[in-house]
Every structure is written in structure tokens, then in C-alpha cells.
Design an enzyme around this catalytic site. Structure first.
Site, PDB file in Angstrom:
ATOM      1  N   LYS A 445      28.091  48.941  50.083  1.00 34.30           N
ATOM      2  CA  LYS A 445      29.531  49.103  49.775  1.00 34.30           C
ATOM      3  C   LYS A 445      30.141  47.803  49.255  1.00 34.30           C
ATOM      4  O   LYS A 445      30.925  47.812  48.310  1.00 34.30           O
ATOM      5  CB  LYS A 445      30.284  49.575  51.013  1.00 34.30           C
ATOM      6  CG  LYS A 445      29.965  50.980  51.464  1.00 34.30           C
ATOM      7  CD  LYS A 445      30.887  51.460  52.555  1.00 34.30           C
ATOM      8  CE  LYS A 445      30.939  50.520  53.743  1.00 34.30           C
ATOM      9  NZ  LYS A 445      29.613  50.314  54.377  1.00 34.30           N
ATOM     10  N   THR A 447      28.567  45.434  47.713  1.00 35.64           N
ATOM     11  CA  THR A 447      28.015  45.215  46.374  1.00 35.64           C
ATOM     12  C   THR A 447      28.732  46.083  45.350  1.00 35.64           C
ATOM     13  O   THR A 447      29.062  45.623  44.252  1.00 35.64           O
ATOM     14  CB  THR A 447      26.511  45.527  46.371  1.00 35.64           C
ATOM     15  OG1 THR A 447      25.885  44.820  47.436  1.00 35.64           O
ATOM     16  CG2 THR A 447      25.867  45.119  45.063  1.00 35.64           C
ATOM     17  N   ARG A 469      36.166  41.842  53.953  1.00 37.20           N
ATOM     18  CA  ARG A 469      36.205  41.265  55.298  1.00 37.20           C
ATOM     19  C   ARG A 469      35.358  39.990  55.350  1.00 37.20           C
ATOM     20  O   ARG A 469      34.387  39.865  54.614  1.00 37.20           O
ATOM     21  CB  ARG A 469      35.669  42.272  56.316  1.00 37.20           C
ATOM     22  CG  ARG A 469      36.572  43.455  56.562  1.00 37.20           C
ATOM     23  CD  ARG A 469      35.900  44.474  57.467  1.00 37.20           C
ATOM     24  NE  ARG A 469      34.749  45.104  56.827  1.00 37.20           N
ATOM     25  CZ  ARG A 469      33.815  45.785  57.468  1.00 37.20           C
ATOM     26  NH1 ARG A 469      33.867  45.903  58.791  1.00 37.20           N
ATOM     27  NH2 ARG A 469      32.816  46.334  56.808  1.00 37.20           N
ATOM     28  N   LYS A 480      21.415  41.962  59.931  1.00 34.35           N
ATOM     29  CA  LYS A 480      21.942  42.466  58.672  1.00 34.35           C
ATOM     30  C   LYS A 480      21.995  41.405  57.575  1.00 34.35           C
ATOM     31  O   LYS A 480      21.922  41.697  56.392  1.00 34.35           O
ATOM     32  CB  LYS A 480      23.355  43.025  58.916  1.00 34.35           C
ATOM     33  CG  LYS A 480      23.953  43.783  57.749  1.00 34.35           C
ATOM     34  CD  LYS A 480      25.249  44.454  58.179  1.00 34.35           C
ATOM     35  CE  LYS A 480      25.891  45.214  57.034  1.00 34.35           C
ATOM     36  NZ  LYS A 480      26.463  44.312  56.025  1.00 34.35           N
ATOM     37  N   ALA A 699      33.618  48.101  62.184  1.00 34.23           N
ATOM     38  CA  ALA A 699      34.144  49.467  62.048  1.00 34.23           C
ATOM     39  C   ALA A 699      33.694  50.376  63.174  1.00 34.23           C
ATOM     40  O   ALA A 699      34.319  51.403  63.418  1.00 34.23           O
ATOM     41  CB  ALA A 699      33.723  50.059  60.708  1.00 34.23           C
ATOM     42  N   PHE A 730      31.040  50.864  57.270  1.00 38.16           N
ATOM     43  CA  PHE A 730      30.146  51.985  57.579  1.00 38.16           C
ATOM     44  C   PHE A 730      30.517  53.243  56.804  1.00 38.16           C
ATOM     45  O   PHE A 730      31.010  53.157  55.681  1.00 38.16           O
ATOM     46  CB  PHE A 730      30.095  52.227  59.083  1.00 38.16           C
ATOM     47  CG  PHE A 730      29.565  51.036  59.855  1.00 38.16           C
ATOM     48  CD1 PHE A 730      28.362  50.443  59.511  1.00 38.16           C
ATOM     49  CD2 PHE A 730      30.273  50.500  60.912  1.00 38.16           C
ATOM     50  CE1 PHE A 730      27.859  49.340  60.205  1.00 38.16           C
ATOM     51  CE2 PHE A 730      29.791  49.399  61.616  1.00 38.16           C
ATOM     52  CZ  PHE A 730      28.582  48.824  61.261  1.00 38.16           C
ATOM     53  N   PHE A 818      18.578  52.168  43.080  1.00 38.86           N
ATOM     54  CA  PHE A 818      17.492  51.237  43.376  1.00 38.86           C
ATOM     55  C   PHE A 818      16.375  51.444  42.346  1.00 38.86           C
ATOM     56  O   PHE A 818      16.260  52.520  41.744  1.00 38.86           O
ATOM     57  CB  PHE A 818      16.936  51.474  44.779  1.00 38.86           C
ATOM     58  CG  PHE A 818      17.857  51.025  45.892  1.00 38.86           C
ATOM     59  CD1 PHE A 818      17.406  50.168  46.881  1.00 38.86           C
ATOM     60  CD2 PHE A 818      19.177  51.449  45.953  1.00 38.86           C
ATOM     61  CE1 PHE A 818      18.243  49.754  47.909  1.00 38.86           C
ATOM     62  CE2 PHE A 818      20.017  51.041  46.969  1.00 38.86           C
ATOM     63  CZ  PHE A 818      19.554  50.188  47.958  1.00 38.86           C
ATOM     64  N   TRP A 847      23.869  45.795  40.775  1.00 37.73           N
ATOM     65  CA  TRP A 847      23.012  44.866  41.512  1.00 37.73           C
ATOM     66  C   TRP A 847      22.100  44.107  40.542  1.00 37.73           C
ATOM     67  O   TRP A 847      21.883  42.903  40.693  1.00 37.73           O
ATOM     68  CB  TRP A 847      22.179  45.625  42.543  1.00 37.73           C
ATOM     69  CG  TRP A 847      21.300  44.732  43.380  1.00 37.73           C
ATOM     70  CD1 TRP A 847      21.653  43.992  44.474  1.00 37.73           C
ATOM     71  CD2 TRP A 847      19.901  44.464  43.165  1.00 37.73           C
ATOM     72  NE1 TRP A 847      20.573  43.287  44.956  1.00 37.73           N
ATOM     73  CE2 TRP A 847      19.478  43.555  44.179  1.00 37.73           C
ATOM     74  CE3 TRP A 847      18.961  44.907  42.227  1.00 37.73           C
ATOM     75  CZ2 TRP A 847      18.174  43.090  44.272  1.00 37.73           C
ATOM     76  CZ3 TRP A 847      17.651  44.439  42.316  1.00 37.73           C
ATOM     77  CH2 TRP A 847      17.273  43.547  43.335  1.00 37.73           C
TER      78      TRP A 847
END
Length: 994
Positions: A445, A447, A469, A480, A699, A730, A818, A847
């Protein structure tokens, strides 16, 4: 040629006798001398769209159009003939008429500006370091006539350059001062002093920046020195004439040469003691004197008929005639005319200042990307790009220099005063990026958010702002990793984004733990002291005086005790005041640390002998789970934050009533610790587009959105046609639901469109694929084409689209592609999304390609934002707490019903009784499933949602039920990210962040 002026000394004294000594000044003492200083009002709000009257030509023959623009900015086109400056008609003569005309023009222009901005009080500060009171009186008289407020800073004669510079720097930073002028001895007019003045406040036009603009011909952006304007005003046609400048200062001399040459004159410059002075005086048609003529220079050196202009301050008080017997023209002092020109410059500066307060069109220089294949690591990509200096970025997007506080080269805090300045500026479009139920790896999200704004601004030339954030150190060093986006869609520098940033989380930690310490200390002191002893220590005698602090007076009022003298309280009132009677078993306020530390999930405090047996079980939460973080994310102003901090309920007393931070007397201290954290941090993307990073609540255990303030400021800056893109944590069932029901209620903002991020990988997981584990290689089901798994997993995507539609907002699906995704899988997902009610579904390659890979997404978002929006909240706040929980469980999660534990029901009853029943709900639930069971993927149905506990964040403004067993302190895995993070001791570069 003889010019007739009102004698300056007589004018000043006459004004003084008639009470015309300047604009409503008080008298003060500064630097050992008496001085006059007006105290200007607070910085006013200006009405956007206002405009000053049209420009016209001032009196006197101005031949150069460029010079006319410099000398007569925004002056009324038609002016009535009126009385002169001293209240009578001038005695004739061009110079006196010019003074009168310029003054009237400036007065009328300023009056127009004031009518359009009635609370604005333009202020000119003049620093004086000599004993010439007449110059001071003349400045005040002219300022009063025009309507300017003047502050005279009178420094002692003999003040050093450093003392002058210090005073200049102070006034530079005073937002209530729009102009700054210097009246100093000639010896103090050095480059150091002149260039200390901010160019935008330099009404005398003598800084290098102003002179450079003048030389380049940037007549709109520069201010011509008033002395130069006065000299040109006094002279007639200069074409082909020779003008000699004698004894002029470097700044004024340079400006004079420039303007005179533009007027067609040949200019020479000479010192009084130069050997060639006599020869040059014999050939000059005009002589401009920058200082008083020495006695050793005879008048006979000046040829008959020469026009002489004196710029020396020494000649203000008397007329000097040079060689009338030899038919030389009388010397013409520029004093009153130069002061009038100074005031005209101040009016021009005032208009510029007003224009600067309005919304500015962006002039953004985007950074070029050259994507590589294969795509390097995130930190390598980030380090390969050279970010713009943050002050440059700030200027490009319309921020004023006094609205930013710079941290290093690439970060800056943005002051909240911007909201007042742009309060009438229409907001841009508001876009939320949410997602489907993610894998433990995340679906991109952040990205997508960065890729979208890079596409909008760098490729479609649409103003846009990303609001993200701040990442917690826990995940950064845990599982993560960082949260700056990834690939060619990142916030840079990514290591600064992920590590500390500007210290906001540390400020939250300090404030949170100060409050935790205050709770335990208060219980200890109340348990070990009498009422009298407590009262003596809480309200001590200081320097023979005993008094309540402001926060103690507020507590007295809440208790119904309307007394201000500590000696008048009764014993009963003293007992009520000093005893909070906190019930330790009800304490809900925990200490925090910004590290994943599972062994702090349950601790014992108070075991030292000094705590006298006061032992209790407690715990640590991760810092971003603190209610103070939620308050930071939801607050709308500094005052609002202070009130919210005071309302935080930390425990109950032994009667069952809530105890707040305000009761503990710590509200002011908490606000002090948070005073800088409330300001959003400005950074940039890889393509040089702006980003706000502010607040970072999780979240799953909080509401999971960046700050309201960042969104509000960004919406003003992008303009009516721009876009602000923010992200919710999330899946849509978690972050988006809280964004709508909590954040939008706090902000009053209405979203334009939702971007729902999906990946083929996550859809395969929801379709029955094997477990996805962080740090483990993906199974072949995720790296090979499998259309059936994708189709089966699209049920989760369809459910999240339905959740979005509950709020009446258009949704665009962004498929984060991807390299292992097949074209058939991508097409299948987009087709199912559109059939399920999405406005559009777009594959994205940001990306690997940066903003160029998200252009189609940006175009779809732009179209969707123009669709009909029927935004609505999911539930009414008036409903009972249990009913609001049930609505979320059934309509969003798909639960059959809810089940409250006895503890949860007891808490609901308590909060309802205490008056907190009308707050929104913030569910603390796993993010890995729509249900409370992380292993249940897809769209679980028929389950009963267990509510194990219910807590309240009264300061933040929500009730948060805990679903199942939710931990507010994550733990470290077997192989945390910190194994790969290192620092090169030679280059000081961070390695291993991702």
C-alpha cells in the site's frame, strides 16, 4: 535649478508640536536609549483574492518604464489634489510636489490594502544607531501620514556591527514586521550588516540580493534604494549627460550607476581624495554627493551650471549653496524625498507580503528516474538518487520561509500557522489507499501510494501530496522492515525515514512514560502522607507566597471549589483536592518502548524498598500503541491536542469515577513534550514530489492512519485541482473502516475515492494456497501461473470492494504486479474487480518503473474522483456501544454475531455510566483475516466474534474493544531484521535496511 523643500527641522518640530510623531507609538528603552516602538498585533489572516489598486506614474518625469514599475507599484490611477504632508499646500517647486504626490499615492494604495485586509497592520522597523532625532521624526511623520506603523529601534551611538546584526536577525524572524530599514553611521554600512537583512524585508534595497536583481533588470522582484529613486526624481533628461558620483557608499553607488546608465547617462565614480577629482568635477554635468564635501575641495572645481544632488544625511538640517556667485546651481538635498520613497517601497513590500500569504502556484522541479533491470535493493535505489534540499522543495510547493523548521538537508517540520494563512483556500481531492486482507509480507500500500503521487505530479503535471505514517522501530528491526515504499516508488532518504525521523515517536515515549511515572508516584505519596502533608507539598510556599498553579485552579473548579487562596480551603476541601484515590487494579495506562520486546508484556513494578511495598503488575506496550500517538494522529490544533491530553483516562478512583491526566496535573508538561511532534514532517519521493510523514498508529491495535493535520495542510497546498493521497493500515476491514468512522469524524474531511491494493500473491493465499511466512521462500503455487487459485481468492477482493461501497465512495482497484504474475492472472483479477463494482481496476508497475508505471492508475483515480460521492458513516454515534460493535462485526467482518466476556460487558457498562457511550469504535483485531482467527483466509462466515475486553481512549476519542487475544507488544522472531543492518564506519552509510 533651485529646489524648494519645507525645511526638514521645522517640519519635524511642527509635527511634534501638533502630536504627529508617528503611528500611535508607546515609549520604551532599548540599548540604553529611549526609543519609540509600536507593539504590532498578532499576525493577521488575509483574505485571498484581494488586490491593491492599479499602478500609476508618480510625480516627476520618469522616463524608463522599468524604473516606473520600481518606483510606483500598485498605486491608484487617479488621485485628488490634496494638502501637503505638513497640512498645507506646498510652496511650489518640483521636488516638494514630488514628495506630496508620492506620499498621497502611497497613502491611497495602503488604504486600499487595509480595506481589503482590515485586520492587517503593516509595520516598518527602523534600526537607528546615531543621535540624529530629526531623521527619526521625519520617518515617523511620513509613516503616520501614509498610515504605516513604525517601530524605531534606537541603539546607542557607537554600537558594533555585531550588535546591529543581532538586532537585524531578531527583526528578520518577527512575523509582524514586513519591512526593515537602517539609519546608521556610514562606517556601519558594511556587507555583513546590509546582507543580514532578509531580502524580502529590505525596504532600502541595499542587500546584495536586491542589488543583483536590479542589475539584472528584475524590476518586479527588486526594490530600488530610496536615495537612488530620489536622485532620479530630481533630475531631468539625462541622455548623453555625464554624472559624477562622489563619496557614495558601495551599495547606493552601485545602484545609482546601474539606474543612471539605464537612463542613458555616462557615470563616473570617485572618492573625495582621488587625484583625478578636480578633472572629473570640471567635466561633470551632474554631481551626486554621497557625503559632505570636505573644506579642502574648493567650489571652483565645479563648472558653472552643474546640477548638484546631495545624498548626505548631514545635510538634512540645513541648506548648503555652492558658489552661487559663480552661477552654480543650488545643492539639492534628497532627504525628505528619499524618506517618502522609503515609505513607497514599504507599501510595495506590504503588497508583496500580502501576495506571499496567498496560495502560490507550484513551481515543482521533479527528479528524473532511470530504472535499472534487475531492480536494485531499496536502499541502493534511494542512495542513487540526489534529493532536493528541503527548503527548495518547500518553496516550490508554496511554503513560506517562516513556515518550515529544517532538520538536516532533507527533512523539515511544517508549522500549523499555514492553516490559518490558507484557511479560505479550497481543498484538493482526498484519496485513501487501502488493501485486501494481506499476507504477512504486506501487499504494497505504501508503495502504491508513492507510485500514485509520482505518476500524478511527475508525469501528469497534477499537484499531489502523499501523507504517510512514521514507521515504528519495532517492525523496522523486527520482521516487516521499513515502510518508505519500495523499488522505484519510495520516500527518500529511506534510512532517515525509517530511523528516528524527527524524533516524534521518542517525544511520545517520553510523554507517555512521564504520565505513567506520575500515576505510580501519586499513589505512593497518597498512601504515605496525611492530607496536611500532601497539601503542603502540592501547594508549597515559594518566596513567602503560597499559590495554586493554573492546572490546580482548574482542578478546584472541577471539584466545585471556587477559591483561589490556598489558606481559605476547609479540611474537607483540602482532602478532596489532594486525594485522587486511584484504584491500582483499574490502571489502564501502561509504559511504552519503541522496540519489539515480548518479555515486557507482563512485568512487576515497585519492588525496590524505597517504594514501601507498593507493588503491582503492569506491562509495556509498543510506543505507537500509546493513546498519545492516537491523539497526535487525530488532533486538529495545538489547543485541541492539549485538551485531548488532559482528557486521557488513566484509571478509576475507588468510587468508580475516571481519573485523568488533568487530575494528575501533568497536561501542560505533556503538551510541552509534544509541541514539536504536532508539526508534520516534509520529505520527498524518488521523483521529487512532496510527502508528509506524520504519526504512526498501528491499524490492528489502534486506528492505523496518518495525521489529520498532515492531510489538512496538504489539501490546502495542492490547490483545488490537486490530490492528497493517504494510506490506511492493513486491509480495508481494519484501516479503512477506522479511517471513515474515526478519522473522518475527527477531521470533517470527505474522501473522494478509495484505491484498493491487491496482489496476485495474496489472492492465491485466500484461494487456498499454502501459508505465506515472512523470511521463508514462497511455494511454487505463488511463482507459477494458477488461474483457479486466483479466481477462488478473489472472494476476498470482492468482499473488500463491498466494504468500501458501504461508505458510498468510488473504489479503484490497484493490482500491484510482481514479476512472477502472468498476464492471464493480471487480466483475470482486473476483470473480476470491475464486475464486482470497482470503478476501474488497473495493473501497476511502479515498483520497477516509478511513477511512469502508475500513470494509468493515476488517470483512473482522477476520473473516479469526479464521480458522484455519497459518503456516509457506517453507524450513528448515538447507538449503544455494543450495537456499534455488532454493526462493524456483521457488516464489515461478516460475523454472525458478537460475544462479550463478563469483563468486556462490565467495562461497557462502566464507560456508558461515565458518559463515554457516544464515542466511535476502534476494533483491536488481527489483520490477517476478516475474522478473529488469523488462519481463516478468504471470506469466513458464520463465526461469533469474541470481545475479550473493552478499553477507552477518551483523549483520542474512541472506545476500543479487544477481539480475541490481541497483544499490544510485538515480539522478535528467530531471525530479526537487525541481523542484516549495519553501519559503514568510514562512509557512515547504513546498510541492510529494506
Amino acid at each position: 535649478m533651485i529646489w524648494d523643500f519645507p525645511p526638514p527641522l521645522a517640519l519635524a518640530l511642527k509635527r511634534k508640536r501638533r502630536g504627529l510623531s508617528g503611528g500611535a507609538e508607546g515609549r520604551g528603552v532599548l540599548g540604553g536609549r529611549r526609543c519609540s516602538e509600536n507593539r504590532p498585533p498578532p499576525r493577521p489572516a488575509l483574505r485571498p483574492g484581494s488586490a491593491a489598486a492599479a499602478a500609476s506614474e508618480p510625480a516627476g518625469g520618469m522616463r524608463s518604464a522599468a524604473l516606473k514599475r520600481c518606483l510606483a507599484p500598485a498605486l491608484p490611477a487617479a488621485l485628488p489634489r490634496g494638502r501637503g504632508l505638513c497640512g498645507r499646500q506646498p510652496r511650489g517647486g518640483g521636488a516638494a510636489a514630488a514628495v506630496r504626490k508620492i506620499t498621497e499615492n502611497a497613502k491611497k494604495s495602503l488604504a486600499s490594502l487595509k480595506r481589503e485586509n482590515p485586520w492587517f497592520e503593516p509595520t516598518l522597523a527602523i534600526i537607528q544607531a546615531h543621535n540624529d532625532t530629526m531623521t527619526q521624526e521625519m520617518n515617523k511623520s511620513f509613516a503616520r501620514e501614509i498610515g504605516l506603523r513604525v517601530i524605531h529601534i534606537c541603539l546607542p551611538e557607537g554600537s558594533s556591527k555585531d550588535e546591529i546584526v543581532n538586532e537585524i536577525l531578531r527583526l528578520n524572524e518577527d512575523p509582524n514586521v514586513q519591512g526593515l530599514a537602517l539609519d546608521l553611521p556610514e562606517s556601519l554600512y558594511s556587507s555583513k550588516v546590509l546582507n543580514a537583512v532578509k531580502p524580502e524585508k529590505d525596504v532600502d534595497g541595499v542587500s546584495d540580493v536586491n542589488l543583483g536583481r536590479l542589475v539584472r533588470g528584475d524590476t518586479y522582484d527588486c526594490l530600488v534604494p530610496p536615495t537612488v529613486c530620489a536622485v532620479i526624481e530630481l533630475l531631468e533628461d539625462l541622455g548623453g549627460k555625464t554624472v559624477l558620483l562622489v563619496g557614495t557608499g558601495r551599495a547606493v553607488g552601485a545602484a545609482l550607476q546601474c539606474v543612471l546608465q539605464q537612463e542613458g547617462a555616462a557615470t563616473l565614480s570617485c572618492r573625495w581624495k582621488a587625484p583625478q577629482l578636480q578633472s572629473q568635477l570640471q567635466h561633470a554635468d551632474v554631481v551626486v554627493l554621497g557625503s559632505t564635501k570636505p573644506d579642502e575641495v574648493p567650489v571652483s572645481w565645479i563648472k558653472p551650471g552643474t546640477t548638484i544632488i546631495s545624498c548626505s544625511r548631514d545635510l538634512l538640517s540645513e541648506k548648503h549653496n555652492y558658489g552661487q556667485q559663480n552661477n552654480h546651481a543650488a545643492e539639492n538635498a534628497v532627504g525628505p524625498l528619499a524618506i517618502a520613497m522609503r515609505m513607497q517601497n514599504m507599501v510595495k513590500n506590504t503588497e508583496r507580503w500580502i501576495q506571499s500569504q496567498r496560495y502560490r502556484k507550484w513551481d515543482l522541479r521533479c527528479l528524473k528516474l532511470q530504472p535499472l533491470t534487475p531492480v536494485p535493493s531499496d536502499i541502493e535505489i534511494s542512495r542513487a538518487q540526489s534529493p532536493k534540499a528541503v527548503d527548495v522543495l518547500a518553496k516550490e510547493i508554496g511554503l513560506l520561509t517562516d513556515e518550515i523548521e529544517i532538520y538536516g538537508q532533507t527533512k523539515a517540520k511544517v508549522r500549523l500557522s499555514l492553516l490559518e494563512r490558507l484557511k479560505d483556500q479550497p481543498d484538493g481531492k482526498y484519496v485513501l489507499v487501502a488493501g485486501i486482507t494481506p499476507t504477512p509480507l504486506g501487499e504494497g500500500k505504501s508503495t502504491v501510494t508513492i507510485g500514485l503521487v509520482q505518476a500524478l505530479t511527475a508525469h501528469l503535471n497534477i499537484n499531489s501530496f502523499a501523507c504517510l505514517r512514521q514507521p515504528s522501530q519495532g517492525p523496522t528491526f523486527g520482521v516487516k522492515g521499513g515502510a518508505a515504499g519500495g523499488g522505484y516508488a519510495q520516500v527518500i532518504p529511506m534510512e532517515e525515514f525509517n530511523l528516528h525521523l524527527t524524533g516524534d515517536i521518542h517525544a511520545i515515549t517520553a510523554a507517555n512514560n512521564l504520565l505513567a511515572a506520575a500515576i505510580d508516584a501519586r499513589i505512593l505519596h497518597e498512601n504515605t502522607q496525611s492530607d496536611k502533608a500532601l497539601y503542603s507539598r502540592l501547594v508549597p510556599v515559594v518566596n513567602g507566597v503560597r499559590g495554586f498553579s493554573a492546572i490546580q485552579l482548574a482542578r478546584l473548579r472541577r471539584l466545585g471549589i471556587n477559591k483561589t487562596d490556598p489558606g481559605t480551603l476547609t479540611e474537607e476541601e483540602i482532602s478532596k483536592f489532594v486525594r485522587l484515590d486511584i484504584d491500582p487494579s483499574t490502571i489502564t495506562w501502561q509504559r511504552v518502548v519503541d522496540t519489539n520486546d515480548r518479555f515486557l508484556r507482563k512485568i512487576t513494578v515497585g519492588q525496590a524498598n524505597t517504594e514501601k511495598g507498593f507493588v503491582r503488575q503492569a506491562q509495556f506496550d509498543i510506543a505507537v500503541a500509546s493513546e498519545i500517538m492516537a491523539i497526535l494522529a487525530l488532533t486538529t490544533s495545538l489547543q485541541d491536542m492539549k485538551e485531548r491530553l488532559g482528557k486521557m483516562v488513566v484509571a478509576n478512583d475507588k468510587k468508580g469515577e475516571p481519573v485523568t491526566a488533568e487530575d494528575l496535573g501533568v497536561t501542560g508538561a505533556l503538551t510541552v513534550l509534544m509541541k514539536d511532534a504536532i508539526k508534520p514532517t516534509l520529505m520527498q519521493t524518488l521523483e521529487g514530489t512532496p510527502v508528509f510523514v506524520h504519526a504512526g498508529p498501528f491499524a490492528n491495535i489502534a486506528h492505523g492512519n496518518s495525521s489529520v493535520l498532515a492531510d489538512k495542510i496538504a489539501l490546502k497546498l495542492v490547490g483545488e485541482k490537486g490530490f492528497v493521497v493517504t494510506e490506511a493500515g492493513f486491509g480495508a476491514d481494519i484501516g479503512m473502516e477506522k479511517f471513515f468512522n474515526i478519522k473522518c469524524r475527527a477531521s470533517g474531511l470527505v474522501p473522494s475515492v478509495v484505491v484498493l491494493v491487491a496482489t496476485v500473491r495474496a489472492l492465491k493465499m485466500h484461494g487456498g494456497g499454502p501459508n505465506v511466512t515472512a523470511g521463508a521462500p514462497l511455494k511454487k503455487e505463488y511463482t507459477e501461473e494458477n488461474l483457479q487459485l486466483v479466481a477462488d481468492g478473489c472472494c476476498n477482493l470482492q468482499k473488500q470492494i463491498q466494504i468500501t461501497q458501504l461508505f458510498g465512495v468510488p473504489v479503484v482497484v490497484a493490482l500491484n504486479v510482481f514479476k512472477t504474475d502472468s498476464p492471464a492472472e493480471v487480466d483475470l483479477v482486473c476483470e473480476i474487480a470491475k464486475q464486482s463494482g470497482a470503478f476501474d481496476a488497473v495493473p501497476c508497475n511502479h515498483w520497477s518503473a516509478g511513477g511512469r508505471g502508475a500513470v494509468k492508475l493515476a488517470q483512473a483515480v482522477e476520473k473516479a474522483a469526479n464521480q458522484k460521492n455519497s459518503f456516509k458513516y457506517l453507524y450513528s454515534l448515538e447507538l449503544p456501544i455494543v450495537e456499534k460493535i455488532r454493526i462493524i462485526a456483521q457488516k464489515v467482518y461478516g460475523a454472525q454475531d458478537i460475544e462479550l466476556s463478563p469483563t468486556a460487558q462490565s467495562q461497557v457498562d462502566r464507560y456508558t455510566r461515565q458518559g463515554f457511550g457516544n464515542l466511535p469504535i476502534c476494533m483491536a483485531k488481527t489483520h490477517l483475516s476478516l475474522s478473529h482467527q488469523p488462519e481463516r483466509k478468504g471470506v469466513p462466515t458464520g463465526f461469533i466474534l469474541p470481545i475479550s475486553d473493552v478499553r477507552a481512549s477518551i483523549g483520542a476519542g474512541f472506545i476500543y474493544p479487544l477481539v480475541g487475544t490481541m497483544s499490544t507488544m510485538p515480539g522478535l522472531p528467530t531471525r530479526p531484521c537487525f541481523y542484516d543492518i549495519d553501519l559503514d564506519p568510514v562512509t557512515e552509510q547504513v546498510k541492510g535496511l529494506f
